[in-house]
Motif scaffolding. Sequence first.
Motif, short mmCIF file in Angstrom:
data_model
loop_
_atom_site.label_atom_id
_atom_site.label_comp_id
_atom_site.label_asym_id
_atom_site.label_seq_id
_atom_site.Cartn_x
_atom_site.Cartn_y
_atom_site.Cartn_z
N ASP A 166 53.41 -13.46 -61.95
CA ASP A 166 53.57 -14.63 -62.83
C ASP A 166 52.66 -15.55 -63.00
OD1 ASP A 166 55.83 -13.07 -64.09
OD2 ASP A 166 57.12 -14.12 -62.52
N LEU A 167 52.39 -16.27 -61.74
CA LEU A 167 51.55 -17.59 -61.48
C LEU A 167 50.03 -16.89 -61.77
CD1 LEU A 167 52.49 -18.83 -57.99
CD2 LEU A 167 52.71 -19.89 -60.21
N LEU A 168 49.57 -15.61 -61.58
CA LEU A 168 48.38 -15.33 -62.12
C LEU A 168 48.41 -14.92 -63.31
CD1 LEU A 168 47.50 -12.55 -59.26
CD2 LEU A 168 46.43 -14.79 -59.48
N GLU A 169 49.24 -14.62 -64.15
CA GLU A 169 49.33 -14.42 -65.54
C GLU A 169 49.27 -15.95 -66.28
OE1 GLU A 169 52.61 -12.01 -66.87
OE2 GLU A 169 51.56 -10.19 -65.73
N SER A 170 50.08 -16.99 -65.76
CA SER A 170 50.00 -18.26 -66.11
C SER A 170 48.94 -18.83 -66.16
CB SER A 170 51.11 -18.99 -65.57
OG SER A 170 51.09 -20.26 -65.95
N GLU A 171 47.95 -18.73 -64.82
CA GLU A 171 46.75 -19.21 -64.93
C GLU A 171 45.80 -18.65 -65.96
OE1 GLU A 171 44.86 -19.31 -61.35
OE2 GLU A 171 46.20 -20.99 -60.49
N LEU A 172 45.81 -17.35 -65.93
CA LEU A 172 44.88 -16.61 -67.01
C LEU A 172 45.27 -16.98 -68.58
CD1 LEU A 172 42.62 -14.37 -67.31
CD2 LEU A 172 44.40 -12.63 -67.52
N ASP A 173 46.47 -17.24 -68.96
CA ASP A 173 46.87 -17.75 -70.44
C ASP A 173 46.15 -18.87 -70.63
OD1 ASP A 173 48.46 -15.36 -70.66
OD2 ASP A 173 50.48 -16.24 -70.02
N ILE A 174 46.30 -19.73 -69.59
CA ILE A 174 45.82 -21.28 -69.71
C ILE A 174 44.37 -20.96 -70.22
CG2 ILE A 174 45.45 -23.55 -68.78
CD1 ILE A 174 48.08 -23.13 -67.43
N LEU A 175 43.81 -20.51 -69.08
CA LEU A 175 42.16 -20.13 -69.22
C LEU A 175 41.72 -19.54 -70.69
CD1 LEU A 175 41.42 -19.01 -65.48
CD2 LEU A 175 40.69 -20.99 -66.65
N LYS A 176 42.50 -18.38 -71.01
CA LYS A 176 42.09 -17.68 -72.14
C LYS A 176 42.32 -18.79 -73.36
CE LYS A 176 42.97 -12.94 -70.96
NZ LYS A 176 43.73 -11.82 -71.11
N SER A 177 43.27 -19.66 -73.55
CA SER A 177 43.61 -20.41 -74.47
C SER A 177 42.85 -21.40 -74.67
CB SER A 177 45.31 -21.09 -74.33
OG SER A 177 45.34 -22.14 -75.52
N LEU A 178 42.16 -22.02 -73.60
CA LEU A 178 41.02 -22.77 -73.47
C LEU A 178 39.73 -22.44 -73.60
CD1 LEU A 178 42.74 -25.66 -71.32
CD2 LEU A 178 42.91 -25.40 -73.69
N ASP A 179 39.57 -21.05 -73.86
CA ASP A 179 38.35 -20.48 -73.84
C ASP A 179 37.50 -20.67 -72.39
OD1 ASP A 179 38.41 -19.50 -76.40
OD2 ASP A 179 37.96 -21.35 -77.25
N PHE A 180 38.22 -20.77 -71.59
CA PHE A 180 37.86 -20.93 -70.07
C PHE A 180 37.00 -22.23 -69.85
CE2 PHE A 180 38.68 -16.51 -70.36
CZ PHE A 180 39.16 -16.10 -69.16
N GLN A 181 37.30 -23.37 -70.65
CA GLN A 181 36.50 -24.66 -70.73
C GLN A 181 37.71 -25.31 -70.12
OE1 GLN A 181 33.21 -25.00 -71.22
NE2 GLN A 181 33.49 -22.74 -71.84
#
Length: 341
Positions: A166-181
């Motif tokens: 869940d933690l890994l998916e949450s980080e990835l969701d945030i990164l994708k949402s912000l285009d990794f910026q």
Amino acid sequence: MNMDRAARPRPASLGNFQFGAVATETIEDALLHLAQQNERAMREAAGRQGHFRFRETRFVEFIFLLSEQWCLEKSVSYQAVEILERFMVKQAEDICAQAEAQVGDSERTEARNWRARMEQLCSKFVLRLVSCVQLASKLSFHYKIINNLMALHFLQALGYPYTKEDLLESELDILKSLDFQINLSTPLEYVEMLLEVLGYNGCVVPATQLHATCLTLLDLVYLLHEPVYKSLLRSAVGNTTPSQLQGEKFSSVEEDFMLLAAGIIAASAFIQNHSCWSEVMGHLHSITGIASGSIAEFSYAVLIHGVGATTPGRQQPASPVQAAWESATAQAPTPTPAKAG
């Protein structure tokens, strides 16, 4: 929120912070880069339609307390707030965009979809907040990052049955949402850069002396973002009840980290030695090109929210801070508000 001390990162120490250790040419280049970055952020804010903002005091306080618990340096706290705000704003924009795309659906279906998306966003908010702190800690080069085990223990102590996945998916969701910026600028970068330049310019108040006070006031502005900027907006438009359009135009001022940093330093100088306040103001105007009146207006808003204002409509004696302010500004230019448009 007790944690094993052996698992904690080393606490950040302000005592090791040094000014004057960088070459002048490097400082000039860095200052120019920040100024250009700041102008770009203001233009983008002015060009955006609508005015989403996510800077709830209790959430900022949560991040500050969690960062303190994990012994993270101050820059991590501010960056975590910036990441969380941009992520939540992006989520709100996406939900609104989806709602507009479903205009042809029945009202009942549209309301049900809207409610489901909002419930999903809210149900994972604490997880997202912790992930933002984790991501911000990974951008710091000075201290240990917050690993998944530490984050998981914290969430489970609050009663959340999350897993490492869940933690890994949450980080990835945030990164994708912000285009990794996510390596976002914070006002602290601007504060420390201006303090560095002030030191080179021979400012009468030492940069190291101002630094700790600046951090305290920057915390204050983060925690009291809405009232501070609302008072600036009212002053800018000359009206106690600004219109929605005026508020949207003022959004570019809210993104002006150079003004914020200058105002924070001016307020800190006033607290440290208000007899030298005018000289510091002159230095800040010369460095940033921002009108002295705008810097003074911002610093006054920070001070008045930090020490409290007199009750409107009642005759009360001026506070010591207000009296000192009037004395300090008597020999300085009359403050003019920051422009909203």
